[in-house]
Enzyme design. Structure first.
Site, PDB file in Angstrom:
ATOM      1  N   HIS A 231     108.119 -11.789  -8.787  1.00 36.88           N
ATOM      2  CA  HIS A 231     107.935 -12.414  -7.474  1.00 36.88           C
ATOM      3  C   HIS A 231     107.163 -11.445  -6.573  1.00 36.88           C
ATOM      4  O   HIS A 231     107.470 -10.250  -6.537  1.00 36.88           O
ATOM      5  CB  HIS A 231     109.331 -12.712  -6.906  1.00 36.88           C
ATOM      6  CG  HIS A 231     109.354 -13.357  -5.560  1.00 36.88           C
ATOM      7  ND1 HIS A 231     108.966 -12.708  -4.409  1.00 36.88           N
ATOM      8  CD2 HIS A 231     109.744 -14.600  -5.191  1.00 36.88           C
ATOM      9  CE1 HIS A 231     109.116 -13.533  -3.387  1.00 36.88           C
ATOM     10  NE2 HIS A 231     109.577 -14.681  -3.820  1.00 36.88           N
ATOM     11  N   ARG A 274     104.590 -16.496  -7.240  1.00 39.95           N
ATOM     12  CA  ARG A 274     105.056 -16.470  -8.630  1.00 39.95           C
ATOM     13  C   ARG A 274     104.140 -17.361  -9.457  1.00 39.95           C
ATOM     14  O   ARG A 274     103.421 -18.189  -8.894  1.00 39.95           O
ATOM     15  CB  ARG A 274     106.473 -17.047  -8.743  1.00 39.95           C
ATOM     16  CG  ARG A 274     107.499 -16.454  -7.875  1.00 39.95           C
ATOM     17  CD  ARG A 274     108.854 -17.121  -8.141  1.00 39.95           C
ATOM     18  NE  ARG A 274     109.384 -17.823  -6.985  1.00 39.95           N
ATOM     19  CZ  ARG A 274     110.342 -18.743  -7.052  1.00 39.95           C
ATOM     20  NH1 ARG A 274     110.843 -19.090  -8.224  1.00 39.95           N
ATOM     21  NH2 ARG A 274     110.779 -19.335  -5.959  1.00 39.95           N
ATOM     22  N   LYS A 277     103.416 -21.448  -8.958  1.00 39.57           N
ATOM     23  CA  LYS A 277     103.865 -21.862  -7.623  1.00 39.57           C
ATOM     24  C   LYS A 277     102.622 -22.032  -6.749  1.00 39.57           C
ATOM     25  O   LYS A 277     101.521 -21.649  -7.121  1.00 39.57           O
ATOM     26  CB  LYS A 277     104.807 -20.811  -7.017  1.00 39.57           C
ATOM     27  CG  LYS A 277     106.156 -20.734  -7.714  1.00 39.57           C
ATOM     28  CD  LYS A 277     107.174 -21.709  -7.157  1.00 39.57           C
ATOM     29  CE  LYS A 277     107.699 -21.251  -5.801  1.00 39.57           C
ATOM     30  NZ  LYS A 277     108.634 -22.224  -5.210  1.00 39.57           N
ATOM     31  N   ASP A 280     100.322 -19.239  -0.787  1.00 42.57           N
ATOM     32  CA  ASP A 280     100.977 -19.039   0.511  1.00 42.57           C
ATOM     33  C   ASP A 280     100.337 -17.791   1.136  1.00 42.57           C
ATOM     34  O   ASP A 280     100.304 -16.724   0.516  1.00 42.57           O
ATOM     35  CB  ASP A 280     102.484 -18.832   0.302  1.00 42.57           C
ATOM     36  CG  ASP A 280     103.244 -18.557   1.606  1.00 42.57           C
ATOM     37  OD1 ASP A 280     102.629 -18.159   2.614  1.00 42.57           O
ATOM     38  OD2 ASP A 280     104.483 -18.732   1.600  1.00 42.57           O
ATOM     39  N   CYS A 282     101.216 -15.621   3.213  1.00 46.61           N
ATOM     40  CA  CYS A 282     101.967 -14.371   3.398  1.00 46.61           C
ATOM     41  C   CYS A 282     101.747 -13.435   2.220  1.00 46.61           C
ATOM     42  O   CYS A 282     101.814 -12.218   2.363  1.00 46.61           O
ATOM     43  CB  CYS A 282     103.456 -14.624   3.638  1.00 46.61           C
ATOM     44  SG  CYS A 282     104.400 -15.088   2.186  1.00 46.61           S
ATOM     45  N   TYR A 283     101.475 -14.003   1.032  1.00 42.18           N
ATOM     46  CA  TYR A 283     101.245 -13.153  -0.144  1.00 42.18           C
ATOM     47  C   TYR A 283      99.896 -12.449  -0.096  1.00 42.18           C
ATOM     48  O   TYR A 283      99.607 -11.603  -0.937  1.00 42.18           O
ATOM     49  CB  TYR A 283     101.413 -13.958  -1.431  1.00 42.18           C
ATOM     50  CG  TYR A 283     102.833 -14.430  -1.623  1.00 42.18           C
ATOM     51  CD1 TYR A 283     103.857 -13.522  -1.826  1.00 42.18           C
ATOM     52  CD2 TYR A 283     103.166 -15.777  -1.541  1.00 42.18           C
ATOM     53  CE1 TYR A 283     105.168 -13.929  -1.957  1.00 42.18           C
ATOM     54  CE2 TYR A 283     104.488 -16.195  -1.673  1.00 42.18           C
ATOM     55  CZ  TYR A 283     105.480 -15.273  -1.885  1.00 42.18           C
ATOM     56  OH  TYR A 283     106.777 -15.678  -2.005  1.00 42.18           O
ATOM     57  N   ASP A 355     101.289 -20.635   6.398  1.00 43.04           N
ATOM     58  CA  ASP A 355     101.409 -20.563   4.942  1.00 43.04           C
ATOM     59  C   ASP A 355     100.215 -21.259   4.285  1.00 43.04           C
ATOM     60  O   ASP A 355      99.435 -20.657   3.542  1.00 43.04           O
ATOM     61  CB  ASP A 355     102.771 -21.212   4.603  1.00 43.04           C
ATOM     62  CG  ASP A 355     102.961 -21.638   3.174  1.00 43.04           C
ATOM     63  OD1 ASP A 355     102.007 -21.645   2.396  1.00 43.04           O
ATOM     64  OD2 ASP A 355     104.110 -21.997   2.831  1.00 43.04           O
ATOM     65  N   ASP A 362     103.657 -19.589  12.291  1.00 39.59           N
ATOM     66  CA  ASP A 362     104.839 -18.830  12.679  1.00 39.59           C
ATOM     67  C   ASP A 362     104.471 -17.349  12.712  1.00 39.59           C
ATOM     68  O   ASP A 362     103.393 -16.966  12.254  1.00 39.59           O
ATOM     69  CB  ASP A 362     106.035 -19.117  11.752  1.00 39.59           C
ATOM     70  CG  ASP A 362     105.769 -18.739  10.305  1.00 39.59           C
ATOM     71  OD1 ASP A 362     105.426 -17.566  10.067  1.00 39.59           O
ATOM     72  OD2 ASP A 362     105.889 -19.600   9.416  1.00 39.59           O
ATOM     73  N   HIS A 365     104.093 -15.494   9.143  1.00 40.01           N
ATOM     74  CA  HIS A 365     102.832 -15.719   8.436  1.00 40.01           C
ATOM     75  C   HIS A 365     101.645 -15.139   9.202  1.00 40.01           C
ATOM     76  O   HIS A 365     100.669 -14.690   8.591  1.00 40.01           O
ATOM     77  CB  HIS A 365     102.630 -17.211   8.146  1.00 40.01           C
ATOM     78  CG  HIS A 365     103.482 -17.697   7.009  1.00 40.01           C
ATOM     79  ND1 HIS A 365     104.735 -18.221   7.195  1.00 40.01           N
ATOM     80  CD2 HIS A 365     103.266 -17.688   5.662  1.00 40.01           C
ATOM     81  CE1 HIS A 365     105.254 -18.526   6.012  1.00 40.01           C
ATOM     82  NE2 HIS A 365     104.392 -18.219   5.068  1.00 40.01           N
TER      83      HIS A 365
END
Lengths: 422, 288
Positions: A231, A274, A277, A280, A282-283, A355, A362, A365
């Site tokens: 993750h 992951r 998935k 997003d 944030c990654y 995201d 938010d 993010h």
């Protein structure tokens, strides 16, 4: 992906296809094909520059971030045990947008709010809450962003050290709080705080790198606990810990690189957390930072006395000289990632980042999308920056292990390394 | 709310002190602010009682991520359970409900873990059942999978896991969490690596580019020569990009030149990772 043709139902594939087609609508290659009225609005609101290049909507983001500092609606009650996080997300984002240093009043108020969250030598999620490693990390980083002696003096170093020691578990992982969960987030937050405040004692670090290393799985990434699925968030925690502790030799960096390279999505350009998935934003930092830390480790930076200029891992290392090292070899596509952040993650026209399209903005993010943007612009402090879209999108660098601006990290390390050993 | 005011009539609430001119202050709903006033007073008095138990439940409804609230709740439970063990079974029911409503919340899943630990083996089967339900709603719920592995490592019960993984992979062969779990189960129960490669290739028939399955098969090929040979035989002449990626791994020691050539080709086929594949190609030598 053409596998859907086999008529095997898969929720994963259906969601992925939907996500790709939505993102594709935002990832416009040639803005001259956009209808004139829409184009004019994009330029007026700051999404495009005068040459129709995607633009970081700095003013809008700063406005959104400052609004959060001024006060939050009742809906934010779910973050009532994360107040130091809110402060860090917002002021680090402001710092990257170069809108923090001149604001003495805000910095003063941040110190005072963080001070109200102190607990047992560490920090809790809010006033009178139990000391917890995550808000302790967030508060320490926020104080690092502020960067004044007054900010540093908010930290009661001997008491903080005792708290960190008391969170250490028999497994050599760290508990997030008294009677709380043990996972590699605990490891990273404890070790990052200890590094920044110069309390990385042999007693504290014994066995810790081995715990972090034990979270690497057959996929090549790291899970939150040994054996759990790889993750991006936990992976960052593991590799950052190993870099700070100079122990990357304990893990398979080739496998990690292969895993993290696979996490960049082909159509969208951003990272997923992951395998299989959805993307997003944030990654952008968690995975982008991981790729960068791994590259530093490969080049041998943590093993040398001199870390690259401005990038210091812990007290005692000097940043005077840049070693004559080979440039960092990137394994991901920085332009694709930056396009995802600019075109899919920026919320148009209001500002703030999200995201993915369809989600709301938010502070979390916004912080990590901007941090990821910075990291991908500066793969290496010795190489020129890579900037997608308007040249004015260039952000200052962020430290890959601590996620604060490197000069702020150096300032904090200098302050605490000047204090006597405990 | 009126009932809490009455129940805590003897308690002087403590207001929150954010310090002067705070940042990120939340405009709390009046009810949450009132309940927190009592809660802060309880943090001072260390009272552990049924009314505190109720207070924590009411607060968790406003904010399930309030870890201090959950901590106090556990302290109450442990204190009260010494006189009445049914408190813990009631708590299993209550927290299952909260977990259903907040499936991505750290605190509730840790609370479940602490509760099961307190009750012991007797709660393990129920916990696996609760996790199965959570995974029906979201088959990739990270907390649920983490807790599942913890239950199995702590209390056993691995035998039923093969069937569980198979069902989830039948439902969605792209579920990487299920592949990871399958790997852990096989490592625990033991398996024939060749058979793992064979059955994975079968699953790949209808999902040729499924990374999860390829990475799983490669893990067995890495540790077993016969498994590697079986996978190599499949990849030779196979279509698709993932089979080429697998070939780089399978040939990197035995035929680095060819592995390098394939990596170089992947820099074009898998353009997002062009830099990665070029680095791999260089690392393997010049190729042909």
């Amino acid at each position: 992906m053409d596998d859907l043709g086999a008529m095997n139902y898969s929720l994963t594939l259906l969601e992925q296809e939907e996500c790709e087609s939505v993102c594709a609508r935002f990832l416009i290659d040639d803005f001259s094909t956009v209808p004139a009225a829409q184009l004019a609005q994009m330029r007026r609101e700051g999404l495009l520059d005068e040459e129709n290049r995607p633009r970081l909507m700095r003013e809008k983001h700063v406005q959104y971030l400052r609004k959060g500092l001024a006060g939050l609606s009742g809906g934010f009650v779910a973050l009532d045990a994360s107040r130091p996080w809110l402060v860090y997300w917002i002021i680090h984002a402001l710092d990257l947008l170069e809108a923090l240093d001149d604001d003495a009043e805000i910095k003063q108020r941040c110190i005072s709010t963080l001070r109200a969250c102190r607990a047992e030598g560490a920090f809790g999620g809010g006033p009178r809450q139990l000391a917890h490693l995550a808000p302790t990390y967030a508060a320490t980083l926020a104080l690092c962003c502020i960067g004044s002696n007054e900010a540093f003096e908010t930290i009661d170093r001997p008491a903080l050290y005792q708290f960190l020691l008391s969170m250490k578990d028999a497994s050599n992982g760290f508990r997030m709080h008294d009677d709380g969960e043990v996972d590699v987030r605990g490891t990273y937050t404890a070790i990052a705080v200890a590094a920044l405040t110069n309390v990385l004692t042999p007693q504290l670090v014994e066995g810790v790198a081995e715990y972090a290393a034990s979270c690497q799985t057959y996929e090549g990434g790291f899970g939150g606990e040994p054996g759990v699925e790889a993750h991006g968030g936990y992976g960052f925690c593991a590799i950052a810990t190993l870099c700070i502790l100079d122990a990357c030799h304990l893990v398979d960096l080739d496998a990690l690189d292969a895993w993290v390279a696979r996490r960049q999505t082909s159509i969208e350009g951003g990272y997923q957390g992951r395998a299989n998935k959805l993307v997003d934003a944030c990654y952008s930092f968690w995975q982008g930072g991981t790729a960068q830390l791994s590259a530093h480790a490969r080049r041998g930076d943590p093993h040398h006395i001199e870390a690259p200029q401005g990038v210091r891992w812990r007290p005692g290392t000097t940043s005077a000289d840049v070693p004559a090292a080979t440039p960092i070899q990137e394994i991901v596509d920085p332009i694709k990632l930056q396009r995802y952040i600019l075109l899919c993650a920026q919320v148009f026209p209001d500002g703030g980042l999200r995201d993915k399209p369809g989600k709301g903005r938010d502070y979390y993010h916004t912080c990590y999308a901007l941090s990821g943007l910075s990291a991908s612009q500066h793969p290496d402090c010795t190489a020129p920056a890579t900037v997608s879209g308007s040249p004015a999108n260039l952000l200052p660098r962020t430290h890959p292990a601590f996620n604060c601006r490197p000069e702020k990290v150096s300032r904090m390390l200098d302050h605490f390394s000047g204090l006597p050993d405990l | 709310m009126a009932s809490f005011a009455a129940a805590f009539a003897d308690v002087a609430p403590i207001e929150q002190d954010d310090g002067p001119a705070p940042v990120c202050a939340i405009a709390y709903a009046p009810e949450y602010a009132r309940l927190m006033g009592f809660f802060r007073a309880i943090l001072e008095s260390n009272e552990r009682s049924p009314r505190v138990l109720e207070l924590t439940a009411a607060l968790a409804e406003h904010n399930a991520a309030h870890y201090t609230v959950w901590h106090v709740r556990r302290e109450c439970l442990w204190a009260l359970a010494s006189n009445d063990a049914s408190i813990l079974t009631d708590e299993l029911r209550y927290s299952a409900e909260v977990a259903r409503e907040n499936p991505k919340n750290y605190q509730i899943w840790y609370h479940r873990r602490a509760l099961v630990e307190k009750i012991g083996q007797a709660a393990a089967a129920d916990e696996l059942a609760l996790i199965s339900t959570a995974l029906r709603d979201d088959a990739k719920n990270y907390h649920a999978w983490s807790n599942r592995l913890w239950v199995l490592k702590t209390y056993g019960g691995w035998a039923g896991e093969l069937e569980f993984c198979t069902a989830l992979l039948d439902a969605d062969v792209y579920n990487n969490s299920a592949w990871n779990h399958l790997y852990q189960v096989k490592a625990q129960l033991g398996c024939d690596p060749v058979e793992e490669v064979r059955s994975t290739l079968e699953r790949l028939n209808h999902a040729r580019e499924n990374e999860s399955a390829w990475v799983y098969a490669l893990a067995f090929a890495k540790s077993d020569e016969r498994a590697a040979a079986a996978l190599l035989a499949h990849c030779e002449g196979a279509e698709g990009v993932r089979s080429q990626m697998a070939l780089v791994e399978l040939l990197k020691t035995s035929d680095p030149g060819r592995a390098s050539t394939i990596a170089r080709r992947l820099a074009e086929l898998d353009a997002t990772r062009a830099r990665y594949w070029r680095r791999r190609a260089e690392g393997l030598g010049n190729g042909t």
